[in-house]
Motif scaffolding. Structure first.
Motif, short mmCIF file in Angstrom:
data_model
loop_
_atom_site.label_atom_id
_atom_site.label_comp_id
_atom_site.label_asym_id
_atom_site.label_seq_id
_atom_site.Cartn_x
_atom_site.Cartn_y
_atom_site.Cartn_z
N ILE A 1 0.61 -1.27 0.15
CA ILE A 1 0.34 0.37 0.07
C ILE A 1 0.56 1.43 0.33
O ILE A 1 0.89 2.51 -0.94
N LEU A 2 1.77 0.73 1.07
CA LEU A 2 2.53 2.53 1.05
C LEU A 2 3.52 2.55 -0.63
O LEU A 2 3.27 3.28 -0.89
N GLY B 1 1.57 8.31 -7.01
CA GLY B 1 1.47 9.75 -7.40
C GLY B 1 0.14 10.31 -6.52
O GLY B 1 0.29 11.85 -5.96
N SER B 2 -0.35 8.90 -5.47
CA SER B 2 -1.27 10.05 -4.61
C SER B 2 -1.90 8.68 -3.31
O SER B 2 -1.48 7.86 -3.63
N PRO B 3 -1.88 9.33 -2.53
CA PRO B 3 -2.40 8.15 -1.11
C PRO B 3 -3.99 8.63 -1.68
O PRO B 3 -4.54 7.34 -0.56
N ILE B 4 -4.61 9.31 -2.22
CA ILE B 4 -5.84 9.02 -1.71
C ILE B 4 -6.39 7.95 -3.35
O ILE B 4 -6.19 8.29 -4.89
N ILE B 5 -7.04 7.28 -2.53
CA ILE B 5 -7.70 5.76 -3.17
C ILE B 5 -8.58 6.23 -5.23
O ILE B 5 -7.45 5.00 -5.59
N THR C 1 -6.10 -0.81 -6.56
CA THR C 1 -5.49 -2.09 -6.11
C THR C 1 -4.93 -2.85 -5.04
O THR C 1 -5.34 -3.73 -4.52
N ALA C 2 -4.12 -2.36 -4.75
CA ALA C 2 -3.46 -2.85 -3.44
C ALA C 2 -4.34 -2.75 -2.14
O ALA C 2 -4.27 -4.00 -1.46
N VAL C 3 -4.75 -2.10 -2.47
CA VAL C 3 -5.88 -1.73 -0.74
C VAL C 3 -7.35 -3.08 -1.57
O VAL C 3 -7.39 -4.12 -0.30
N LEU D 1 -3.25 5.98 5.94
CA LEU D 1 -3.61 7.11 7.30
C LEU D 1 -1.82 7.63 7.12
O LEU D 1 -0.77 8.46 6.47
N LYS D 2 -0.51 6.68 7.08
CA LYS D 2 0.73 6.92 7.60
C LYS D 2 1.07 7.03 5.51
O LYS D 2 1.80 7.99 5.61
N ALA D 3 0.49 7.03 4.73
CA ALA D 3 1.26 7.09 2.88
C ALA D 3 0.83 7.99 3.28
O ALA D 3 1.29 9.65 2.22
#
Length: 280
Positions: free
Chosen positions: A57-58, A65-69, A77-79, A97-99
């Motif tokens: 996920i990280l 390029g973005s921490p927003i799904i 895809t990772a989530v 949250l960490k991302a």
């Protein structure tokens, strides 16, 4: 007067043979021990699975390029894969949250090297706004797990890596498209047994990763069954390394502890050998 003559020696009393005793194991205790061992093994597998899902996920948030799904298909895809693997919702949310925190932190990139068990190399990539704090935290975790700082980069090389989900019937077409980019790359097919997903992995020079991905992007966008799952630069071990189960478990615990630090972005170990990435 009558005198009684006492015998000079009394007859020996015959002692009954004592019952034979043998230590009978407590079946309940043995059963509980086996349950504990099995549970310990299952917990170790879950720990590795959850740690790998968080790392994916990280990496997807960083490389997509973005921490927003909604803005990052690689992250979505990772989530989704983490959910399908049974990773708890809380673990996924913590990774997201960490991302998000890392995306908003434009600190300095630093890399630390360490050794564990005298032969296991570990590379720790970080991004921080306070190098002294990060170094102190990393050292504390290493010391707690019996590891130490040491030069180990000679055990690795950096490789660009793409993992693509793809219908097996389309692999040859994607391979031909990759060749048309004129990038030098190695490739292999992969299959995930539990999910039934299949596809292709490609490894290249870090300098050519963007060019290779860009050359494949149009083909992937036009193919409903194709999707980039992972795009990143990895520290790849040069050689396969033998280790015991206890060593693997202790290294896994160290990696998990390091990844809990907000400043740590990626942890690589020499136990993660891949014939694809290590191919020279």
């Amino acid at each position: 007067m009558l005198r009684l003559r006492l015998p000079t020696a009394w007859p020996r009393a015959s002692h009954a043979q004592p019952f034979s005793r043998s230590s009978t194991p407590y079946s309940g205790h043995n059963k509980w021990s086996k349950i504990k061992q099995r549970k310990g093994a299952e917990d170790a597998k879950k720990s590795i699975l959850y740690g790998k899902a968080a790392s994916d996920i990280l990496a997807a948030a960083r490389n997509g390029g973005s921490p927003i799904i909604e803005e990052n298909s690689m992250l979505a895809t990772a989530v989704r894969r983490a959910k399908d693997a049974g990773v708890p919702k809380e673990n996924i949310e913590n990774a997201l949250l960490k991302a998000f925190k890392r995306k908003n932190d434009n600190g300095q990139a630093v890399t630390y090297e360490a050794m564990m068990h005298g032969s296991v190399g570990i590379i720790i990539d970080c991004r921080t706004d306070n190098v002294n704090r990060t170094l102190s935290n990393v050292r504390e975790v290493l010391n707690r797990h019996g590891a130490r700082q040491a030069p180990v980069k000679f055990m690795f090389r950096q490789r660009g890596y793409l993992k693509i989900a793809l219908d097996p019937n389309d692999i040859e077409d994607l391979f031909n498209t990759a060749e048309s980019t004129q990038c030098a790359f190695d490739f292999d097919e992969w299959e995930d047994g539990p999910s039934g997903s299949r596809g292709i992995e490609l490894a290249c020079s870090p300098d050519e990763l963007f060019k290779l991905e860009d050359g494949l992007r149009q083909y992937i966008q036009q193919n409903d069954n194709a999707e980039i799952l992972v795009r990143e630069v990895r520290w790849a071990p040069l050689e396969e390394q033998g280790s015991t189960d206890d060593e693997k478990d202790s290294v896994s615990n160290l990696v998990e502890a390091l990844e809990d630090d907000e400043d740590v972005t990626c942890v690589s170990t020499s136990l993660e050998y891949s014939s694809l990435l290590g191919n020279t």
